[in-house]
Enzyme design. Structure first.
Site, PDB file in Angstrom:
ATOM      1  N   LYS A  33       0.856  -1.184   0.000  1.00 21.96           N
ATOM      2  CA  LYS A  33       0.000   0.000   0.000  1.00 21.96           C
ATOM      3  C   LYS A  33       0.892   1.233   0.000  1.00 21.96           C
ATOM      4  CE  LYS A  33      -1.913   2.176   3.296  1.00 21.96           C
ATOM      5  NZ  LYS A  33      -2.268   3.556   3.465  1.00 21.96           N
ATOM      6  N   ASP A  60      -3.364   4.433  -2.083  1.00 25.06           N
ATOM      7  CA  ASP A  60      -4.303   4.950  -1.078  1.00 25.06           C
ATOM      8  C   ASP A  60      -4.209   6.476  -1.020  1.00 25.06           C
ATOM      9  OD1 ASP A  60      -5.855   5.284   1.224  1.00 25.06           O
ATOM     10  OD2 ASP A  60      -4.273   4.608   2.573  1.00 25.06           O
ATOM     11  N   LEU A  61      -4.871   7.135  -1.969  1.00 27.59           N
ATOM     12  CA  LEU A  61      -4.779   8.601  -2.014  1.00 27.59           C
ATOM     13  C   LEU A  61      -6.061   9.269  -1.517  1.00 27.59           C
ATOM     14  CD1 LEU A  61      -2.781   9.019  -5.356  1.00 27.59           C
ATOM     15  CD2 LEU A  61      -1.920   8.883  -3.020  1.00 27.59           C
ATOM     16  N   HIS A  64     -11.074  13.223  -2.446  1.00 23.58           N
ATOM     17  CA  HIS A  64     -12.300  13.829  -1.909  1.00 23.58           C
ATOM     18  C   HIS A  64     -12.376  15.241  -2.472  1.00 23.58           C
ATOM     19  CE1 HIS A  64     -14.919  14.539   1.960  1.00 23.58           C
ATOM     20  NE2 HIS A  64     -15.541  14.854   0.839  1.00 23.58           N
ATOM     21  N   ASP A  65     -13.141  15.417  -3.561  1.00 21.00           N
ATOM     22  CA  ASP A  65     -13.229  16.726  -4.212  1.00 21.00           C
ATOM     23  C   ASP A  65     -14.497  16.696  -5.065  1.00 21.00           C
ATOM     24  OD1 ASP A  65     -12.542  19.237  -5.481  1.00 21.00           O
ATOM     25  OD2 ASP A  65     -10.431  18.782  -5.115  1.00 21.00           O
ATOM     26  N   PRO A  67     -16.896  16.033  -8.300  1.00 18.13           N
ATOM     27  CA  PRO A  67     -16.834  14.845  -9.175  1.00 18.13           C
ATOM     28  C   PRO A  67     -15.872  14.978 -10.353  1.00 18.13           C
ATOM     29  CG  PRO A  67     -19.105  15.265  -8.525  1.00 18.13           C
ATOM     30  CD  PRO A  67     -18.290  16.421  -7.991  1.00 18.13           C
ATOM     31  N   ASN A  68     -15.867  16.116 -11.017  1.00 17.81           N
ATOM     32  CA  ASN A  68     -15.015  16.267 -12.197  1.00 17.81           C
ATOM     33  C   ASN A  68     -13.528  16.151 -11.837  1.00 17.81           C
ATOM     34  OD1 ASN A  68     -14.720  16.960 -15.068  1.00 17.81           O
ATOM     35  ND2 ASN A  68     -13.774  18.829 -14.249  1.00 17.81           N
ATOM     36  N   THR A  69     -13.160  16.760 -10.732  1.00 19.28           N
ATOM     37  CA  THR A  69     -11.750  16.730 -10.300  1.00 19.28           C
ATOM     38  C   THR A  69     -11.358  15.324  -9.859  1.00 19.28           C
ATOM     39  OG1 THR A  69     -11.909  19.016  -9.615  1.00 19.28           O
ATOM     40  CG2 THR A  69     -10.102  17.752  -8.676  1.00 19.28           C
ATOM     41  N   GLN A 189      -4.169   5.064  16.091  1.00 16.10           N
ATOM     42  CA  GLN A 189      -5.381   4.322  15.730  1.00 16.10           C
ATOM     43  C   GLN A 189      -6.290   4.134  16.942  1.00 16.10           C
ATOM     44  OE1 GLN A 189      -6.100   3.890  12.755  1.00 16.10           O
ATOM     45  NE2 GLN A 189      -4.418   3.178  11.484  1.00 16.10           N
ATOM     46  N   GLY A 209       0.659  -1.316   8.761  1.00 18.52           N
ATOM     47  CA  GLY A 209       1.841  -0.476   8.600  1.00 18.52           C
ATOM     48  C   GLY A 209       2.831  -0.711   9.704  1.00 18.52           C
TER      49      GLY A 209
END
Ligand code: C5P
Length: 231
Positions: A33, A60-61, A64-65, A67-69, A189, A209
């Site tokens: 990952k 894993d980015l 969240h923006d 829809p087009n972006t 966590q 991790g």
């Protein structure tokens, strides 16, 4: 023998170190990952540096923006040939559908999953940002929304595996971070479970991790985790 469900999170900005770690862990994990820390330092070239290891890659980015972006970002990420990419379910149905369409147009192989509620958030953290439902309720709501948008799965904590499996069926991918073998540090966590318990509960992928990467001998730690899963 079933595939090893452990994807090791290579959270570092040091490409050489990440590459060496991946080589050492290769026989003991089922995938890699690469997340925001690594990608912010090395971008697409950094991702390509792992492709010859022939391990599945989860990029894993957490987009969240609008829809087009997000569609544009997903198209670029999926065209790298990675196996899994993700967006935040809280971006809403139009955003998730745009992400899925973009990924499918870039390559059929890339699965698109949605982050529900970060495993570092507790119920009181959710209340602090104005979300009244508990983490469990919010995860179920967002997972149902992600499934109805056609996504391949969600990221959730181990505590939500059982209710999500019951509500969403066997084929929906449940990707689970916040895994802590007995005796390891919680770090930041909150909603955590041991690897064997999470595997038994029905997780598709265990994202691990620091319990591996910060261990004195990462390959030994990964081998012990794999052994505890009886795969
Ligand atoms: O070191 P640790 O095992 O806590 O790493 C967990 C990994 O899973 C980190 O890379 C973190 O970004 C990621 N993650 C998470 N919670 C989510 C989604 C991803 O901890 N909801």
């Amino acid at each position: 023998m079933r595939a090893n469900p452990v994807f090791v999170a290579l959270d570092t900005t040091d490409l050489d170190y990440a590459r060496q770690l991946a080589e050492r862990l290769r026989g003991h994990v089922g995938g890699l990952k690469l997340g925001l820390e690594f990608f912010s330092a090395h971008g697409p070239e950094g991702v390509r540096a792992f492709q010859d290891l022939e391990l599945p890659i989860f990029l894993d980015l957490k987009f969240h923006d609008i829809p087009n972006t997000v569609a544009g970002a997903v198209r670029a990420a999926a065209s790298l040939g990675v196996d899994i990419i993700n967006v935040h379910a809280a971006g809403g149905p139009a955003m998730m559908k745009a992400a899925l369409e973009a990924a499918r147009s870039a390559g059929p192989k890339t699965k698109v999953i949605a982050v529900t509620v970060l495993t570092s958030l507790s119920d009181s953290d959710l209340a602090a940002v104005g979300q009244a439902p508990s983490a469990g309720e919010q995860v179920l709501r967002l997972a149902q929304l992600a499934k109805s948008c056609g996504l391949d799965g969600v990221v959730c904590s181990a505590l939500e595996i059982a209710p999500l499996r019951a509500a969403l069926g066997r084929d929906f991918m449940l990707v689970v971070p916040g895994i802590r073998p007995a005796g390891s540090d919680l770090g930041d966590q909150h909603r955590v479970m041991g690897p064997a318990e999470a595997h038994l509960a029905g997780a598709s992928i265990l994202v691990i991790g620091r319990p591996i990467t910060a261990a004195p001998d990462p390959a030994k730690a990964a081998a012990e985790i794999a052994q505890s899963l009886s795969i």
